[in-house]
Design an enzyme around this catalytic site. Structure first.
Site, PDB file in Angstrom:
ATOM      1  N   ASP A  93       0.877  -1.402   0.104  1.00  0.00           N
ATOM      2  CA  ASP A  93       0.044  -0.022  -0.028  1.00  0.00           C
ATOM      3  C   ASP A  93       0.882   1.304  -0.102  1.00  0.00           C
ATOM      4  O   ASP A  93       2.085   1.228   0.331  1.00  0.00           O
ATOM      5  CB  ASP A  93      -0.839  -0.046   1.302  1.00  0.00           C
ATOM      6  CG  ASP A  93      -1.858   0.969   1.213  1.00  0.00           C
ATOM      7  OD1 ASP A  93      -2.814   1.109   1.945  1.00  0.00           O
ATOM      8  OD2 ASP A  93      -2.189   1.311   0.086  1.00  0.00           O
ATOM      9  N   ASP A 266      -8.029  -7.385   0.893  1.00  0.00           N
ATOM     10  CA  ASP A 266      -7.071  -7.762   2.100  1.00  0.00           C
ATOM     11  C   ASP A 266      -7.739  -7.074   3.332  1.00  0.00           C
ATOM     12  O   ASP A 266      -8.771  -6.249   3.209  1.00  0.00           O
ATOM     13  CB  ASP A 266      -5.891  -6.715   1.902  1.00  0.00           C
ATOM     14  CG  ASP A 266      -6.019  -5.475   2.170  1.00  0.00           C
ATOM     15  OD1 ASP A 266      -6.846  -4.719   1.717  1.00  0.00           O
ATOM     16  OD2 ASP A 266      -5.843  -5.518   3.720  1.00  0.00           O
ATOM     17  N   CYS A 304     -12.897 -27.275   8.217  1.00  0.00           N
ATOM     18  CA  CYS A 304     -11.581 -26.800   7.943  1.00  0.00           C
ATOM     19  C   CYS A 304     -10.339 -27.604   7.749  1.00  0.00           C
ATOM     20  O   CYS A 304     -10.361 -28.559   8.725  1.00  0.00           O
ATOM     21  CB  CYS A 304     -11.303 -25.491   8.915  1.00  0.00           C
ATOM     22  SG  CYS A 304      -9.742 -24.569   8.590  1.00  0.00           S
ATOM     23  N   CYS A 306      -7.214 -26.825   8.408  1.00  0.00           N
ATOM     24  CA  CYS A 306      -5.817 -26.571   8.847  1.00  0.00           C
ATOM     25  C   CYS A 306      -5.369 -26.954   9.870  1.00  0.00           C
ATOM     26  O   CYS A 306      -6.067 -27.905  10.709  1.00  0.00           O
ATOM     27  CB  CYS A 306      -6.211 -24.800   9.018  1.00  0.00           C
ATOM     28  SG  CYS A 306      -6.788 -24.646  10.720  1.00  0.00           S
ATOM     29  N   CYS A 309      -7.387 -26.839  13.438  1.00  0.00           N
ATOM     30  CA  CYS A 309      -8.523 -27.507  13.274  1.00  0.00           C
ATOM     31  C   CYS A 309      -8.287 -29.150  13.316  1.00  0.00           C
ATOM     32  O   CYS A 309      -9.120 -29.935  13.610  1.00  0.00           O
ATOM     33  CB  CYS A 309      -9.506 -27.433  12.170  1.00  0.00           C
ATOM     34  SG  CYS A 309     -10.113 -25.458  12.351  1.00  0.00           S
ATOM     35  N   HIS A 335      -5.820 -20.342  11.712  1.00  0.00           N
ATOM     36  CA  HIS A 335      -6.944 -20.778  11.320  1.00  0.00           C
ATOM     37  C   HIS A 335      -8.068 -19.585  10.552  1.00  0.00           C
ATOM     38  O   HIS A 335      -8.573 -20.154   9.374  1.00  0.00           O
ATOM     39  CB  HIS A 335      -8.013 -21.232  12.512  1.00  0.00           C
ATOM     40  CG  HIS A 335      -9.616 -21.524  11.940  1.00  0.00           C
ATOM     41  ND1 HIS A 335      -9.910 -22.280  11.007  1.00  0.00           N
ATOM     42  CD2 HIS A 335     -10.455 -20.470  12.153  1.00  0.00           C
ATOM     43  CE1 HIS A 335     -11.235 -22.158  10.926  1.00  0.00           C
ATOM     44  NE2 HIS A 335     -11.660 -20.897  11.561  1.00  0.00           N
TER      45      HIS A 335
HETATM   46  N1  LIG Z   1     -10.316   0.660   3.795  1.00  0.00           N
HETATM   47  C1  LIG Z   1      -9.053   0.901   3.343  1.00  0.00           C
HETATM   48  C2  LIG Z   1      -7.966   0.150   3.549  1.00  0.00           C
HETATM   49  C3  LIG Z   1      -6.703   0.732   3.065  1.00  0.00           C
HETATM   50  C4  LIG Z   1      -5.643  -0.045   3.567  1.00  0.00           C
HETATM   51  S1  LIG Z   1      -5.250  -1.562   2.653  1.00  0.00           S
HETATM   52  C5  LIG Z   1      -3.740  -2.123   3.275  1.00  0.00           C
HETATM   53  N2  LIG Z   1      -2.711  -1.636   3.355  1.00  0.00           N
HETATM   54  C6  LIG Z   1      -2.017  -2.506   4.023  1.00  0.00           C
HETATM   55  C7  LIG Z   1      -2.691  -3.529   4.335  1.00  0.00           C
HETATM   56  N3  LIG Z   1      -3.950  -3.300   4.018  1.00  0.00           N
HETATM   57  C8  LIG Z   1      -6.570   1.834   2.114  1.00  0.00           C
HETATM   58  N4  LIG Z   1      -5.579   2.423   1.710  1.00  0.00           N
HETATM   59  C9  LIG Z   1      -5.451   2.957   0.486  1.00  0.00           C
HETATM   60  N5  LIG Z   1      -4.338   3.517   0.083  1.00  0.00           N
HETATM   61  N6  LIG Z   1      -6.377   3.874   0.370  1.00  0.00           N
HETATM   62  C10 LIG Z   1      -7.859   3.352   0.877  1.00  0.00           C
HETATM   63  O1  LIG Z   1      -8.771   4.008   0.524  1.00  0.00           O
HETATM   64  C11 LIG Z   1      -7.887   2.344   1.823  1.00  0.00           C
HETATM   65  C12 LIG Z   1      -9.054   2.091   2.393  1.00  0.00           C
HETATM   66 ZN   LIG Z   2      -9.093 -24.374  10.645  1.00  0.00          ZN
END
Ligand SMILES: Nc1cc(CSc2ncc[nH]2)c2nc(N)[nH]c(=O)c2c1
Ligand SMILES: [Zn+2]
Length: 372
Positions: A93, A266, A304, A306, A309, A335
């Site tokens: 990110d 994610d 599951c 894993c 489990c 898990h």
């Molecule tokens: N909800 C949400 C979550 C993340 C982090 S995603 C993440 N980075 C590392 C782990 N997960 C976001 N990141 C950016 N750059 N912009 C967003 O609008 C935004 C919105």
């Molecule tokens: Zn499991």
């Protein structure tokens, strides 16, 4: 070809897609859940264990790694894959979101964002160029543009300003991005305003990114509001490119996101909740510390496969958790991660076999019963 996305099947009833994302560190089968490894580790899990649960790609964070240990050290180690000994794909990110959500006193300027480190209060100035340069130094396979995500609720004028800034910053990231073995994704903002979301998406598409992230969601809006934005963007974003819904999420949001054309997800939920004993299972979620599990000799989830489990009872994991033993947090995280990875693997197989609507109904039926 360094980076290529192939849609292999589309569910005719919903538009859900199964695809393959080719990257320099391997092929990612989508839909995919991406575990979060903010500080160059998925908490409590080793790379070998991440491979065992079939994690295909992990996330890391520019903001955190820039502050500590610094991109220079990671470059000396040969890049983030070598540094953390994870040789499958990595997505980073850009830091925009973390600067606003983690750091102290931040001031947004046209050039970038001035902020104080959450570690030692030192002052820093993050710009689109620096965020891009850091991600190139880390060597992730997929990098994010430096964007501005607004908190909800927010008025239309504030959201419009954040979209315009996000677009100007996206151009600046694309301008300086050089690595052809790293795909830079544009991030769609616009809060919950349909016209802003459409305008932002169209402007980013005109810049021709290899993939598109949907930002500004999972920040407190209702599920229905999230789904409305996804329904709006699904027909607008290029069908032949991957869509990544940032920060999502809870199992129901993953399945409903797949149904609305999302390919990548994610969330810190599985590891963060795992550490406080909250478990996600095919039959809903529960917290292991509840007394009803004191003499429960069964697995966390009978469906599951894993390690937690297969090898341990809820009674034992509850004991570990209540004793504050590290193995408790590890087994719960293990898990939860496997559950979300398997959920997306099941969705992919259902789409390929033309039975995604049934998969979706069966998921909701079981998960919402909360019969644990
Ligand atoms: N909800 C949400 C979550 C993340 C982090 S995603 C993440 N980075 C590392 C782990 N997960 C976001 N990141 C950016 N750059 N912009 C967003 O609008 C935004 C919105
Ligand atoms: Zn499991």
């Amino acid at each position: 070809m360094m980076f290529e996305f192939r849609v292999q099947a589309v569910c005719p009833e919903t538009g859900a897609r199964a695809g393959e994302l080719v990257t320099p560190h391997g092929i990612i089968e989508t839909p995919v859940f991406m575990p979060v490894g903010t500080r160059a580790t998925v908490k409590a899990m080793s790379p070998r264990e991440m491979e065992e649960i079939e994690a295909q790609i992990v996330l890391s964070n520019t903001y955190h790694l820039y502050l500590r240990p610094g991109v220079e050290l990671i470059e000396k180690a040969g890049g983030l894959h070598r540094f953390m000994n994870w040789h499958r794909p990595i997505l980073t990110d850009s830091g925009g979101f973390q600067v606003f959500s983690l750091s102290g006193i931040n001031r947004i300027k046209e050039d970038g964002v001035e902020f104080s480190s959450h570690l030692d209060g030192s002052r820093h100035f993050m710009t689109p160029e620096l965020a891009t340069r850091v991600q190139e130094g880390l060597g992730s396979d997929i990098a994010m543009c430096f964007d501005q995500c607004v908190e909800l609720p927010c008025d239309e004028e504030t959201a419009r300003k954040s979209v315009e800034r996000t677009l100007r910053w996206a151009r600046r990231c694309k301008e300086v991005h050089r690595r052809d073995d790293q795909a830079l994704f544009g991030i769609v903002q616009g809060a919950l305003f349909d016209d802003l979301r459409k305008d932002c998406a169209r402007e980013l598409i005109a810049m021709d990114f290899p993939g598109y992230s949907i930002g500004g969601l999972s920040v407190g809006e209702s599920h229905d509001e999230m789904y409305r934005i996804l329904d709006l963007l699904n027909p607008i974003l290029p069908q032949e490119k991957p869509r990544y819904l940032m920060g999502v999420g809870f199992p129901t949001n993953l399945v409903e996101g797949v149904a609305r054309g999302v390919d990548m997800f994610d969330c810190v939920l599985p590891t963060r909740n795992g550490r406080n004993g909250t478990l996600l299972t095919s039959r809903g979620k529960f917290n292991i510390k509840h007394s009803r599990f004191e003499e429960d000799w069964g697995p966390i989830d009978p469906d599951c496969d894993c390690y937690a489990c297969r090898e341990f009872s809820k009674a034992y994991i509850r004991h570990l958790y209540r004793s504050g033993e590290m193995l408790g947090a590890r087994l719960c995280s293990w898990h939860n991660l496997r559950y979300l990875i398997s959920l997306m693997k099941g969705a992919r197989e259902a789409i390929l076999e033309g039975r995604f609507p049934q998969f979706r109904d069966r998921f909701h039926e079981l998960f919402s019963t909360g019969k644990v």
